[in-house]
Motif scaffolding. Structure first.
Motif, PDB file in Angstrom:
ATOM      1  N   MET A 505     129.480 -24.677  58.191  1.00  0.00           N
ATOM      2  CA  MET A 505     130.628 -24.584  57.230  1.00  0.00           C
ATOM      3  C   MET A 505     131.472 -23.386  57.371  1.00  0.00           C
ATOM      4  O   MET A 505     130.956 -22.304  57.653  1.00  0.00           O
ATOM      5  CB  MET A 505     129.872 -24.615  55.835  1.00  0.00           C
ATOM      6  CG  MET A 505     131.111 -24.438  54.469  1.00  0.00           C
ATOM      7  SD  MET A 505     130.155 -24.293  52.880  1.00  0.00           S
ATOM      8  CE  MET A 505     129.517 -25.786  52.719  1.00  0.00           C
ATOM      9  N   LEU A 506     132.595 -23.524  57.362  1.00  0.00           N
ATOM     10  CA  LEU A 506     133.487 -22.251  57.288  1.00  0.00           C
ATOM     11  C   LEU A 506     134.138 -22.228  56.162  1.00  0.00           C
ATOM     12  O   LEU A 506     134.783 -23.150  55.472  1.00  0.00           O
ATOM     13  CB  LEU A 506     134.384 -22.395  58.401  1.00  0.00           C
ATOM     14  CG  LEU A 506     135.325 -21.281  58.469  1.00  0.00           C
ATOM     15  CD1 LEU A 506     135.117 -20.467  59.926  1.00  0.00           C
ATOM     16  CD2 LEU A 506     136.943 -21.379  58.563  1.00  0.00           C
ATOM     17  N   VAL A 507     134.224 -21.032  55.467  1.00  0.00           N
ATOM     18  CA  VAL A 507     135.071 -20.742  54.289  1.00  0.00           C
ATOM     19  C   VAL A 507     136.036 -19.608  54.403  1.00  0.00           C
ATOM     20  O   VAL A 507     135.604 -18.709  55.018  1.00  0.00           O
ATOM     21  CB  VAL A 507     133.894 -20.227  53.260  1.00  0.00           C
ATOM     22  CG1 VAL A 507     134.617 -19.944  51.807  1.00  0.00           C
ATOM     23  CG2 VAL A 507     132.756 -21.196  52.830  1.00  0.00           C
ATOM     24  N   ALA A 508     137.196 -19.901  54.072  1.00  0.00           N
ATOM     25  CA  ALA A 508     138.368 -19.070  54.137  1.00  0.00           C
ATOM     26  C   ALA A 508     139.305 -18.978  52.876  1.00  0.00           C
ATOM     27  O   ALA A 508     139.470 -19.569  52.428  1.00  0.00           O
ATOM     28  CB  ALA A 508     139.404 -19.478  55.321  1.00  0.00           C
ATOM     29  N   CYS A 509     139.419 -17.681  52.606  1.00  0.00           N
ATOM     30  CA  CYS A 509     140.167 -17.342  51.472  1.00  0.00           C
ATOM     31  C   CYS A 509     140.946 -16.108  51.694  1.00  0.00           C
ATOM     32  O   CYS A 509     140.815 -15.241  52.235  1.00  0.00           O
ATOM     33  CB  CYS A 509     139.197 -16.609  50.317  1.00  0.00           C
ATOM     34  SG  CYS A 509     137.806 -17.843  49.972  1.00  0.00           S
ATOM     35  N   ASN A 510     142.142 -16.342  51.282  1.00  0.00           N
ATOM     36  CA  ASN A 510     143.321 -15.321  51.078  1.00  0.00           C
ATOM     37  C   ASN A 510     143.377 -14.741  50.010  1.00  0.00           C
ATOM     38  O   ASN A 510     143.565 -15.195  48.783  1.00  0.00           O
ATOM     39  CB  ASN A 510     144.624 -15.916  51.430  1.00  0.00           C
ATOM     40  CG  ASN A 510     145.717 -15.218  51.693  1.00  0.00           C
ATOM     41  OD1 ASN A 510     145.614 -13.863  51.672  1.00  0.00           O
ATOM     42  ND2 ASN A 510     147.194 -15.803  52.149  1.00  0.00           N
ATOM     43  N   SER A 526     137.923 -30.316  64.229  1.00  0.00           N
ATOM     44  CA  SER A 526     138.024 -31.590  63.823  1.00  0.00           C
ATOM     45  C   SER A 526     137.081 -31.960  62.624  1.00  0.00           C
ATOM     46  O   SER A 526     136.559 -33.017  62.394  1.00  0.00           O
ATOM     47  CB  SER A 526     137.562 -32.614  64.928  1.00  0.00           C
ATOM     48  OG  SER A 526     136.375 -32.030  65.387  1.00  0.00           O
ATOM     49  N   ALA A 527     136.883 -30.806  62.030  1.00  0.00           N
ATOM     50  CA  ALA A 527     135.921 -30.571  60.841  1.00  0.00           C
ATOM     51  C   ALA A 527     136.507 -31.378  59.483  1.00  0.00           C
ATOM     52  O   ALA A 527     137.643 -31.589  59.589  1.00  0.00           O
ATOM     53  CB  ALA A 527     135.498 -29.222  60.634  1.00  0.00           C
ATOM     54  N   LEU A 553     133.587 -28.435  56.801  1.00  0.00           N
ATOM     55  CA  LEU A 553     132.171 -28.859  57.391  1.00  0.00           C
ATOM     56  C   LEU A 553     132.103 -29.603  58.760  1.00  0.00           C
ATOM     57  O   LEU A 553     132.970 -30.410  58.976  1.00  0.00           O
ATOM     58  CB  LEU A 553     131.297 -29.816  56.342  1.00  0.00           C
ATOM     59  CG  LEU A 553     129.993 -29.875  56.386  1.00  0.00           C
ATOM     60  CD1 LEU A 553     129.052 -28.720  56.342  1.00  0.00           C
ATOM     61  CD2 LEU A 553     129.620 -31.126  55.410  1.00  0.00           C
ATOM     62  N   ALA A 554     131.285 -28.927  59.601  1.00  0.00           N
ATOM     63  CA  ALA A 554     131.172 -29.557  61.008  1.00  0.00           C
ATOM     64  C   ALA A 554     129.817 -29.697  61.479  1.00  0.00           C
ATOM     65  O   ALA A 554     128.871 -29.040  61.015  1.00  0.00           O
ATOM     66  CB  ALA A 554     132.078 -28.465  62.008  1.00  0.00           C
ATOM     67  N   ALA A 555     129.627 -30.700  62.509  1.00  0.00           N
ATOM     68  CA  ALA A 555     128.176 -30.888  62.963  1.00  0.00           C
ATOM     69  C   ALA A 555     128.138 -29.823  64.292  1.00  0.00           C
ATOM     70  O   ALA A 555     129.380 -29.576  64.701  1.00  0.00           O
ATOM     71  CB  ALA A 555     127.906 -32.169  63.381  1.00  0.00           C
TER      72      ALA A 555
END
Ligand code: TEU
Ligand code: CA
Length: 556
Positions: A505-510, A526-527, A553-555
């Motif tokens: 999982m990648l979480v991005a916050c500005n 392509s997540a 979320l990606a595999a």
């Protein structure tokens, strides 16, 4: 792997004086809490951390206890407490009490006895010392001002108090004190409470030589070299063996000086001491030796990220983190860490929630944080109740040469009463908190920020917290995944990755008020978006917009 329930829980902190008043006396109370438990069930939280409701003269709003087995009359009765506990349990919500055992009130029977004579059996329940050359035994200063020593004329000795002089420190070296504390804990656990938040538990061991230090502008030396937190661990292991091991509890220690290394002992996954600790590195990122925390600087994002990165990676697999922005001692999260201007408040409150709740650890939501409640526009000290703030105002203006306006700017930024103004239930008189006159003024912005306007609005801050809490409940990746910080040098973006098994999982916050160009890493192109984490309706590829949070979320 079966995890302890507290690793999969979200905790909600209630400061009872300011939560809900049921009888119109302007003070929040236990029946008021009970009446709003359905609201908390709707939010989806699992546990309530209840700040002190014990009998107390309220010098420090209940963190000065005069009877550990009685409820303060202004909060209600023991029957009210039992009804609240049962109602919470019926809703699937656990209750964790606040254990304040570093000190008692000076009106506690133990201290009344202790100060009655030098040979009273309770004398060494506390820490008494002779004068040295007619003065205090050492020159350290108390957290709430003045010396850590208070003279007792009747028995001609000083007693130790790290906080106010109405909060004498208990002597944990005395096994009878430990017996008393453990017996009291057992009494509450046998009633069915589900654990304890442990007030300044890292301070219960002091250097018995009571050294002096280099005085600061107040004329007193800093207190913290007095603390010997390495000697706390045997007492916590004793507590675990004699009391906690008999129950299934959440225990969280407030350890102001905790480091990743010491937290590995306090919060060891082997269950030998506590479940977790509150560390203070992120909330202590600003401040100066002269003024302490009373500055208006904002923490730098790169420093904040460095703290979370060390704690997330440092404890992974060996101990357990708590996660918090806010509590009854801190300013409001959206004002401190986000942007409480009307155009950015909701966006930044949601972004802060996403940033914190998708890390590894147990998240804590402070009452009103789920609404995006803000700091209060204090202009005068008569608007502020907190004894810490009044001491700080004297320090800033008398010892540091600050003007009234400079001191009030610090109060608006950092004083504890920012978090203690009444909970904002609706846009009506006194925000629905009381039908009387509230003990502390309601924030005038309650007409825009309140639970009634949000709890059924799917675009509200409340709904965003609901979504994140529900996501945690169904995602082993969120609960147990590893943490890896990305873009560590960015001054605007907080980006991290969680990995567990074949999922990432990648979480991005500005954290800024402007667009920031940023590309999703190739492996996430392509997540699938995680809607609960996103605070804009749709992505804008290649850009993170002001205060945008998103997760994918990606595999693997
Ligand atoms: O706070 C302990 C603590 O660290 C205090 O110094 C507090 O964080 C301070 O505001 C920081 O500047 C605990 C309780 O949370 C607090 O409400 C009590 O006043 C204090 O202990 C004494 O019991
Ligand atoms: Ca009341």
């Amino acid at each position: 792997m079966t995890r302890p329930w507290w690793q999969q829980s979200v905790v909600y902190q209630i400061y009872p004086r300011s939560f809900a008043d049921s009888n119109g006396d302007g003070i929040g109370d236990i029946p008021g809490i009970t009446a709003h438990l359905p609201y908390l069930a709707k939010l989806g939280i699992d546990v309530i951390w209840l700040s002190p409701v014990y009998a107390s003269p309220m010098d420090d709003n209940g963190y000065d206890i005069s009877d550990y087995r009685a409820i303060a009359p202004e909060f209600g009765t023991m029957a009210d407490f039992d009804h609240m506990l049962q109602t919470a349990h019926d809703l699937g919500i656990r209750i964790v009490m606040d254990l304040v055992a570093n000190h008692t009130s000076d009106e506690h029977e133990w201290f009344v006895q202790s100060r009655s004579s030098r040979n009273n059996p309770h004398r060494d329940y506390y820490i008494w010392r002779d004068a040295v050359d007619g003065h205090e035994p050492s020159n350290m200063g108390a957290v709430f001002g003045g010396s850590i020593w208070e003279w007792d004329e009747h028995t001609q000795q000083y007693y130790l108090h790290c906080f106010s002089k109405k909060q004498p420190d208990l002597n944990w070296e005395n096994p009878r004190v430990r017996d008393e504390v453990f017996r009291m804990m057992d009494w509450w656990l046998a009633k069915g409470v589900d654990g304890f938040r442990m007030d300044v538990i890292g301070m219960i061991a002091k250097d018995p030589s009571f050294p002096s230090g280099e005085p600061g502008p107040t004329g007193y030396a800093p207190l913290y070299p007095l603390i010997q937190d390495e000697r706390v661990h045997p007492w916590l292991r004793e507590m675990r063996q004699r009391v906690l091991s008999k129950y299934d509890t959440l225990t969280v220690g407030e350890v102001g000086g905790a480091t990743v290394e010491t937290a590995k002992k306090y919060a060891d996954l082997d269950g030998s001491e506590l479940s977790m600790v509150f560390q203070f590195e992120h909330v202590g990122l600003t401040g100066t030796p002269e003024r302490g925390k009373w500055v208006t600087d904002k923490p730098r994002l790169v420093d904040l990220k460095r703290v979370f990165d060390r704690w997330e990676r440092g404890l992974d697999g060996v101990a357990w983190n708590s996660l918090y922005w806010d509590n009854h001692d801190q300013p409001r999260a959206v004002s401190r860490w986000g942007n409480d201007a009307p155009q950015w408040r909701e966006l930044s409150a949601k972004m802060l929630a996403t940033c914190l709740h998708l890390m590894q650890g147990t998240p804590y939501v402070y009452q009103g944080e789920e609404l995006g409640m803000t700091n209060f526009p204090f202009e005068r000290m008569d608007q502020i109740d907190d004894l810490e703030a009044h001491d700080a105002y004297r320090m800033l203006t008398r010892d540091c040469g600050c003007s009234h306006d400079e001191a009030m700017a610090a109060m608006r930024e950092i004083c504890r009463d920012n978090a203690r103004t009444p909970m904002q239930w609706d846009d009506g008189p006194q925000a629905g908190f009381t039908t009387g006159t509230p003990w502390l003024a309601v924030n005038p912005n309650h007409t825009q920020i309140n639970a009634a306007a949000q709890q059924d609005d799917p675009t509200s801050v409340f709904a965003h917290y609901q979504g994140l809490i529900a996501l945690r409940r169904r995602s082993e990746l969120v609960v147990g995944g590893s943490f890896c910080l990305l873009e560590p040098e960015s001054e605007e973006l907080f980006v991290y990755e969680r990995v567990l098994g074949n999922e990432r999982m990648l979480v991005a916050c500005n954290f800024s008020d402007h667009d920031v160009l940023w590309q999703l890493p190739e492996e996430y192109r392509s997540a699938e978006r995680i809607p609960e984490a996103c605070n804009y309706d749709a992505p804008e590829p290649g850009t993170l917009r002001p205060y945008e949070s998103m997760a994918v979320l990606a595999a693997i």
